[in-house]
Design a protein around this motif. Structure first.
Motif, short mmCIF file in Angstrom:
data_model
loop_
_atom_site.label_atom_id
_atom_site.label_comp_id
_atom_site.label_asym_id
_atom_site.label_seq_id
_atom_site.Cartn_x
_atom_site.Cartn_y
_atom_site.Cartn_z
N ARG A 326 -8.03 -1.85 3.59
CA ARG A 326 -8.35 -0.29 4.36
C ARG A 326 -8.86 -0.58 5.65
O ARG A 326 -8.87 -1.39 5.38
N VAL A 327 -8.42 0.17 6.30
CA VAL A 327 -8.97 0.16 7.65
C VAL A 327 -9.81 0.88 8.61
O VAL A 327 -10.09 2.04 8.38
N GLY A 328 -10.61 -0.49 8.38
CA GLY A 328 -11.98 0.17 8.67
C GLY A 328 -12.59 0.98 7.84
O GLY A 328 -12.36 0.63 6.78
N ASN A 329 -13.56 1.93 8.17
CA ASN A 329 -14.18 2.91 7.34
C ASN A 329 -13.36 3.69 7.40
O ASN A 329 -13.96 4.39 6.58
N SER A 330 -12.10 3.89 7.72
CA SER A 330 -11.16 5.21 7.72
C SER A 330 -10.36 5.46 6.69
O SER A 330 -10.74 4.81 5.54
N ASP A 331 -9.75 6.37 6.41
CA ASP A 331 -9.17 7.06 4.70
C ASP A 331 -7.46 6.16 5.22
O ASP A 331 -6.75 6.98 3.95
N LEU A 332 -7.25 5.49 6.06
CA LEU A 332 -5.58 5.01 5.70
C LEU A 332 -5.95 3.25 4.98
O LEU A 332 -6.89 2.88 5.13
N LEU A 333 -4.51 3.22 4.54
CA LEU A 333 -4.39 1.96 3.71
C LEU A 333 -3.33 1.32 4.21
O LEU A 333 -2.47 1.87 4.12
N ALA A 334 -3.73 0.11 4.82
CA ALA A 334 -2.46 -0.62 4.60
C ALA A 334 -2.15 -1.20 3.03
O ALA A 334 -2.11 -2.31 2.81
N VAL A 335 -0.93 -0.66 3.16
CA VAL A 335 0.16 -1.58 1.62
C VAL A 335 0.87 -2.62 2.55
O VAL A 335 1.88 -2.03 3.00
#
Length: 806
Positions: A326-335
C-alpha cells in the motif's frame, strides 16, 4: 504343455497389471502428484485436465483390483494350486526391501519440491522488493505534492476561491514542475474558478472530499496532452471550514517513470487504486491507463488479507508471482509480478528428466514386487480360503501346506488346530455347562439377582445372563431380557432414569466400578428401592458388567422412619428450648418484680408501721386511721401483685387443650362482658376458626380488648378495630385503637410484668395483663408485639402458626 501346478496365464497377467498399476498410481497419488502437475502444466485448464485424468486412472485401477478380488471370492477364478515349499518368507521380504525404489522416488520428489520452493521464494522476494520500492517512491511523490497543495491552499487569493482574482503563483509553480500540466482552484460544486492554464480539469465536489483526510487521487483521464492524473486537496479557512479545493493535474507518464525506475529486470510493476483502476504500468500497454483490471480480485483480495504471495494471470495473460504494498495511507497499491515460466522453466525441465528416471525405477521395482507377491499370495490365499470355510462351519476343510517356509508352518499348525477343534469344543461345552449350573445354584442362595449386562457402543443393552431373582425384582423372566433389556430399564423410576444412564455411561467410559441406588415402579408391588453393584470389562464393540442387584426397600423404609423420628425429636427439642427460654425470662421478670415492684408497698407498710405507735401514743385518732387505711391499701396492692405473678408463672405450664375456637364469637362475648362505653365504635373484621386452648386464648383477647377500651375512654370519638390476615406461615391478629398510645422506644417493656408506661392515677392497672398474654401466645408457638405513638393510638399484634387454622 502347461504344468497343473503353475498359475494360468490370465492369473499372471492380472497379478502383473494389478501390482504395477496400483503401485504406480498409489505412489504418484500419495507422494507428489499435485506438485508434479503444478510444475508440468502452467495453465489452469491443462492442470484441471491432468487432475481429471489422474483421478480417472486411479479409480480404474482400483475398480479392476476390486473386480479381481470379488471374482476370486465367488469362485469365478480357481484358487491357486498347491505348490511345494519354497524359500522362507523373511528371505522374500528381504529381497523386496532390497529392490524397492521408494526411497529414490521420494528423494527425487523432495528435491523437486525443495527446488520449486526455492525458486518461488526468490521470485516472491524480488516481487516484494520491487513493490516496496515502488510504493516508497510514489508515497514520497504524493507527500511532496500534498505539501505543495497545502502551501497553495493557505494563499489568500486561493482561500478566496474567486475567479476574478487568481493567484499568479499557480502559473509560476506549474512552470517549475515538469510533471504538472495544470493547477486549478475548484469551488464546493467542483467547478473551476481559476487555474494556471485555463482549460482542462477534473470536477471534484466537496462531498467527494468530505471523507478524505488529506486529498483525493482520481483515476487517469484522457486529456489533450495525454493521460492525466488528478490530485485534489481541500482548501480550508483558519476555522477549518471547507471552501474549495486545489487540484494538481499530473502527467500519467511521470508515474510510469517512477514505476519503471523501481522495477528490476524481469519484473512487471503496476500502480493501481484499491478498486483496480490502473494509474501506471511498466512495461506500458497501450490503452490500459484509467481502465479497471478485469482480474483484479484474483490477487488484490488475498494480498490485502495478509497473504504472502499470489500466482495469477496478469492483464496481458501472463502468469506471474505477484506481491503488493500500500502506498502510505492512500488507497493506491503498488503491485509487482515475476513471470512464472521464467522462474520455474529450469525446474520443469529437470522434473521431466527426474520423472522419466523415477518411472523406469518404478517399473523395475513393480516387476520384482509382482513376482515376489505372486509366490507369497497363492499359499496365503489358500490359507485364507480355508479359514473362511471353517468360519462358515465347514470344519472338514484344510489349508494347503505350501508356499514360503513360515506360511507352510502356519498352515500346518492351522490344520492341526482344526483336528483338535472337536475335542476342544466338547470340553468347552462341558465347562460352560458346569459353570452355568454352579452359577444358578449359587444365585438361588443369594438374595436379589445376579446378572450380566452388555451395552454396545451404539447404546443397545441386553442381559445375557440373569438369575431367577429377576422375577420378583422386575417381574420379568430371564429369557425376556436376554436380547433386549428394555423391560428392566423401562421400570426404573422416571426421576432416576437420567441418573442411571449417566452412571452407566461414566462406568462404561472409564471401566470404573458401578455402585448405584435407584427406584423402580412395579405394577403389583409399587415403588421399590434397589441397590446394584457391578464390575465392567471391555469386549469387542461393547462393555459387559458382572454384578448383582438387591432389594433395599425395607432398609430405606427404616431409614425414612428414623429420619422422621429425628425430625420430630428435633421439633420437640426446639419447642422445649423455646419453653425453657420463656420460663427463664418469666423467672427473671418474677425475680425483678419481687426485688423491685414488691419493695415499694413493703417499704410503705414499714414506714407507716413505724409512725403508727407514735400517733397512737399521742392520741391522734384521725391520722392514725389514715395510716391504717394506707397500710391496708398497700397490703391489698401487694396481694394483687402476688396474684398476678402467680398467674404469669402458671401461664404456659398447664397442659394446653387443642380445640376449635371461633374467634368472632369469642370476641363478641368478651365485648359484651366488658360493656363497651356508649360512643365507642368497635369494628370486627374477618377472624378465622383456630385450634388452641380456649381458656388461655380468652385471657389474651380479654387483656387486649380491655386495654383498648381503657385507653380510649377519654376520647369522644373512640374507635377500636379488630381483624386478622395471613402472612406467610403465620396468622396475624390485631387490636387497633385511637387512644392514648405510647412512646415507641419503650414498646419492649409493655410485655414485662409490672412495666407500665402510664401513671396509675391516669389509667389504673397492675401491669400484669400483657405479660400474661405474652406467655400464652408463646406457649401456642406464636409471638406478640405492639406499635404506637403518644396521642395517636396503638396497635397490638399477636400471631399463631398457620397450621393452627381449622
Amino acid at each position: 504343455m502347461q504344468n497343473k501346478n503353475e498359475p494360468r496365464v490370465p492369473d499372471r497377467l492380472y497379478a502383473a497389471l494389478i501390482g504395477l498399476g496400483y503401485l504406480l498410481a498409489g505412489l504418484v497419488w500419495i507422494g507428489f502428484s499435485d506438485e508434479a502437475g503444478s510444475l508440468l502444466f502452467s495453465s489452469s485448464e491443462t492442470l484441471t485436465r491432468y487432475q481429471t485424468y489422474k483421478g480417472a486412472a486411479f479409480v480404474t485401477v482400483t475398480a479392476l483390483l476390486v473386480f479381481v478380488l470379488a471374482a476370486r471370492r465367488v469362485g469365478l477364478v480357481e484358487p491357486p494350486p498347491v505348490r511345494r515349499r519354497g524359500p522362507s518368507l523373511s528371505a522374500l521380504l528381504a529381497g523386496l526391501v532390497l529392490v524397492t525404489a521408494l526411497p529414490l522416488v521420494v528423494l527425487i520428489g523432495f528435491d523437486l519440491v525443495r527446488l520449486t520452493e526455492s525458486r518461488a521464494t526468490e521470485a516472491n522476494a524480488l516481487a516484494q522488493g520491487a513493490a516496496k520500492s515502488t510504493a516508497s517512491s510514489v508515497e514520497s511523490f504524493l507527500e511532496e505534492r500534498a505539501r505543495l497543495a497545502q502551501v497553495l491552499a493557505r494563499r489568500p487569493l486561493v482561500l478566496a476561491v474567486h475567479g476574478d482574482k487568481c493567484d499568479p503563483l499557480l502559473t509560476e509553480v506549474a512552470g517549475l514542475h515538469e510533471e504538472l500540466r495544470n493547477i486549478a482552484v475548484l469551488d464546493l460544486q467542483g467547478e473551476m474558478v481559476c487555474a494556471a492554464h485555463p482549460g482542462f480539469y477534473v470536477p471534484v465536489t466537496a462531498q467527494q472530499l468530505a471523507g478524505q483526510g488529506v486529498g483525493l487521487v482520481s483515476p487517469p483521464v484522457a486529456a489533450p496532452a495525454g493521460p492525466t492524473l488528478a490530485l485534489t486537496y481541500p482548501v480550508r479557512t483558519p476555522g477549518n471550514e471547507l471552501v474549495g479545493s486545489v487540484q494538481l493535474l499530473v502527467a500519467a507518464s511521470f508515474l510510469e517513470r517512477l514505476v519503471a525506475n523501481d522495477a528490476p529486470k524481469g519484473v512487471v510493476g503496476t500502480l493501481i487504486t484499491a478498486q483496480g483502476y490502473v494509474l501506471a504500468r511498466f512495461p506500458a500497454l497501450p490503452g490500459l491507463l484509467g481502465k479497471r483490471m478485469p482480474n483484479v480480485s484474483t490477487f488484490i483480495g488475498p494480498l490485502q488479507g495478509g497473504g504472502d504471495r499470489v500466482v495469477a494471470k496478469g492483464i496481458d495473460g501472463v502468469e506471474r508471482f505477484y506481491a503488493m504494498r500500500r502506498v502510505g495511507n492512500s488507497d493506491l497499491l503498488a503491485v509487482a509480478g515475476v513471470d512464472v515460466d521464467e522462474t520455474l522453466g529450469p525446474v520443469r525441465a529437470g522434473a521431466l528428466r527426474s520423472l522419466g528416471i523415477a518411472g523406469a525405477v518404478l517399473l523395475l521395482a513393480a516387476l520384482l514386487v509382482t513376482s515376489i507377491v505372486r509366490r507369497i499370495a497363492a499359499p496365503m490365499k489358500g490359507l485364507a480360503l480355508a479359514a473362511d470355510a471353517v468360519a462358515a462351519g465347514q470344519f472338514d476343510r484344510r489349508s494347503p501346506e505350501a508356499g514360503p517356509r513360515e506360511v507352510a508352518a502356519v498352515a500346518a499348525q492351522f490344520n492341526r488346530m482344526l483336528d483338535r477343534l472337536p475335542a476342544l469344543e466338547h470340553a468347552l461345552r462341558e465347562s460352560e455347562s458346569r459353570h452355568r449350573t454352579l452359577l444358578e445354584k449359587l444365585s438361588r442362595n443369594i438374595p436379589g439377582m445376579i446378572f450380566q449386562l452388555r451395552m454396545t457402543d451404539a447404546g443397545h443393552a441386553s442381559l445375557p445372563f440373569a438369575s431367577e431373582g429377576i422375577l420378583p425384582l422386575f417381574e420379568v423372566l430371564p429369557e425376556q431380557v436376554r436380547e433386549d433389556a428394555s423391560p428392566v430399564l423401562a421400570s426404573v423410576h422416571p426421576e432416576d432414569a437420567e441418573k442411571m444412564a449417566r452412571a452407566l455411561e461414566d462406568s462404561r467410559r472409564g471401566l470404573s466400578y458401578l455402585a448405584l441406588e435407584f427406584r423402580v415402579l412395579l405394577p403389583s408391588r409399587g415403588l421399590r428401592h434397589y441397590l446394584t453393584y457391578a464390575q465392567p470389562e471391555r469386549e469387542e464393540g461393547s462393555v459387559l458388567w458382572h454384578g448383582c442387584t438387591v432389594d433395599v426397600t425395607p432398609l430405606e423404609q427404616a431409614q425414612q422412619a428414623l429420619r422422621l423420628a429425628n425430625e420430630n425429636l428435633e421439633a420437640r427439642v426446639a419447642d422445649r428450648t423455646r419453653a425453657l427460654a420463656a420460663a427463664n425470662e418469666s423467672l427473671e421478670s418474677f425475680s425483678y418484680s419481687v426485688a423491685h415492684d414488691l419493695r415499694a408497698p413493703l417499704q410503705a407498710i414499714e414506714g407507716f408501721s413505724d409512725a403508727l405507735p407514735a400517733l397512737m401514743q399521742a392520741g391522734d385518732r384521725e391520722r392514725t386511721e389514715r395510716l391504717v387505711q394506707r397500710i391496708v391499701a398497700n397490703t391489698a396492692q401487694m396481694g394483687r401483685m402476688i396474684d398476678g405473678l402467680l398467674a404469669v408463672a402458671r401461664a404456659g405450664k398447664e397442659q394446653l387443650a387443642d380445640e376449635e375456637v371461633a374467634l368472632v364469637a369469642l370476641v363478641q362475648d368478651l365485648l359484651a362482658e366488658l360493656k363497651v362505653p356508649a360512643g365507642t365504635r368497635v369494628d370486627i373484621g374477618a377472624l378465622p376458626v383456630v385450634r388452641a386452648d380456649p381458656a388461655s386464648l380468652r385471657q389474651v383477647w380479654w387483656n387486649l380488648l380491655a386495654n383498648a377500651l381503657k385507653f380510649t375512654s377519654r376520647r369522644d370519638d373512640a374507635q377500636v378495630a379488630i381483624g386478622s390476615e395471613r402472612q406467610g406461615d403465620e396468622l396475624v391478629f390485631f387490636v387497633r385503637d385511637n387512644g392514648a398510645g405510647f412512646d415507641p422506644q419503650f414498646a419492649g417493656r409493655l410485655f414485662t410484668a409490672f412495666q407500665r408506661l402510664h401513671d396509675a392515677n391516669e389509667f389504673e392497672g397492675s401491669g400484669i395483663g400483657l405479660a400474661l398474654a405474652r406467655r400464652v401466645v408463646e406457649s401456642h408457638g406464636g409471638r406478640i408485639w405492639a406499635q404506637g405513638r403518644p396521642g395517636e393510638g396503638a396497635t397490638f399484634y399477636f400471631s399463631l402458626p398457620a397450621s393452627r387454622a381449622a
